[in-house]
Motif scaffolding. Structure first.
Motif, short mmCIF file in Angstrom:
data_model
loop_
_atom_site.label_atom_id
_atom_site.label_comp_id
_atom_site.label_asym_id
_atom_site.label_seq_id
_atom_site.Cartn_x
_atom_site.Cartn_y
_atom_site.Cartn_z
N VAL A 17 0.84 -1.20 0.00
CA VAL A 17 0.00 0.00 0.00
C VAL A 17 0.88 1.25 0.00
CG1 VAL A 17 -1.60 1.35 1.43
CG2 VAL A 17 -2.03 -1.07 1.00
N GLY A 18 1.95 1.24 0.78
CA GLY A 18 2.87 2.38 0.80
C GLY A 18 3.49 2.63 -0.56
N ILE A 19 3.89 1.57 -1.25
CA ILE A 19 4.47 1.70 -2.59
C ILE A 19 3.42 2.18 -3.58
CG2 ILE A 19 5.46 0.40 -4.52
CD1 ILE A 19 6.88 -1.34 -2.34
N LEU A 20 2.21 1.60 -3.51
CA LEU A 20 1.14 1.99 -4.43
C LEU A 20 0.79 3.47 -4.30
CD1 LEU A 20 -1.27 -1.08 -4.20
CD2 LEU A 20 0.26 -0.47 -6.09
N GLY A 21 0.97 4.03 -3.12
CA GLY A 21 0.68 5.43 -2.91
C GLY A 21 1.56 6.37 -3.73
#
Length: 138
Positions: A17-21
């Motif tokens: 999720v952090g990367i997708l942000g």
């Protein structure tokens, strides 16, 4: 599912999720961030969750903590309990207009509030409710 599996899998999800942000298209970038002091990577993840640089980095760090804690049951329990406290506090802060951007650092209001409540409840279940065979009490 064991508390160690919870820590591992939720950690992996947080990292993703952090990367997708940071990925345009998955995150719809916004130009208006008048409430945020940190407007780098300011956008709506999946069109639902307001994120920015700080928010994304916190997800990645919490994910790394989860993956690292999955090796030992006592560490995984501490992680689950820590996530419970963190996300319960974030849910409350997200409801208060004066604090729903963590003082301009990261957006935590809107749809994040409901997600934070769910995450805190799930983490509480694994932090206090699930007993691995090595942590069962007589």
């Amino acid at each position: 599912m064991t508390v160690r599996n919870f820590a591992r899998w939720i950690g992996i999800v947080f990292i993703l999720v952090g990367i997708l942000g940071f990925i345009p298209g998955i995150t719809q970038m916004m130009t208006d961030s008048s409430d945020l002091r940190v407007d780098t990577s300011n956008g709506m993840l999946l069109g639902l969750f307001h994120v920015n640089l700080i928010h994304n980095l916190v997800h990645i760090l919490l994910g790394l903590w989860g993956v690292a804690s999955a090796g030992r049951t006592d560490s995984a329990v501490a992680y689950a309990r820590g996530i419970t406290y963190i996300y319960a506090i974030l849910a409350v802060l997200g409801l208060i207009p004066a604090t729903n951007t963590l003082f301009g650092l990261a957006p935590i209001g809107g749809a994040d509030v409901g997600l934070h409540i769910v995450l805190a409840a799930i983490a509480a279940y694994f932090g206090w409710g699930v007993r691995d065979s090595s942590t069962a009490r007589a």
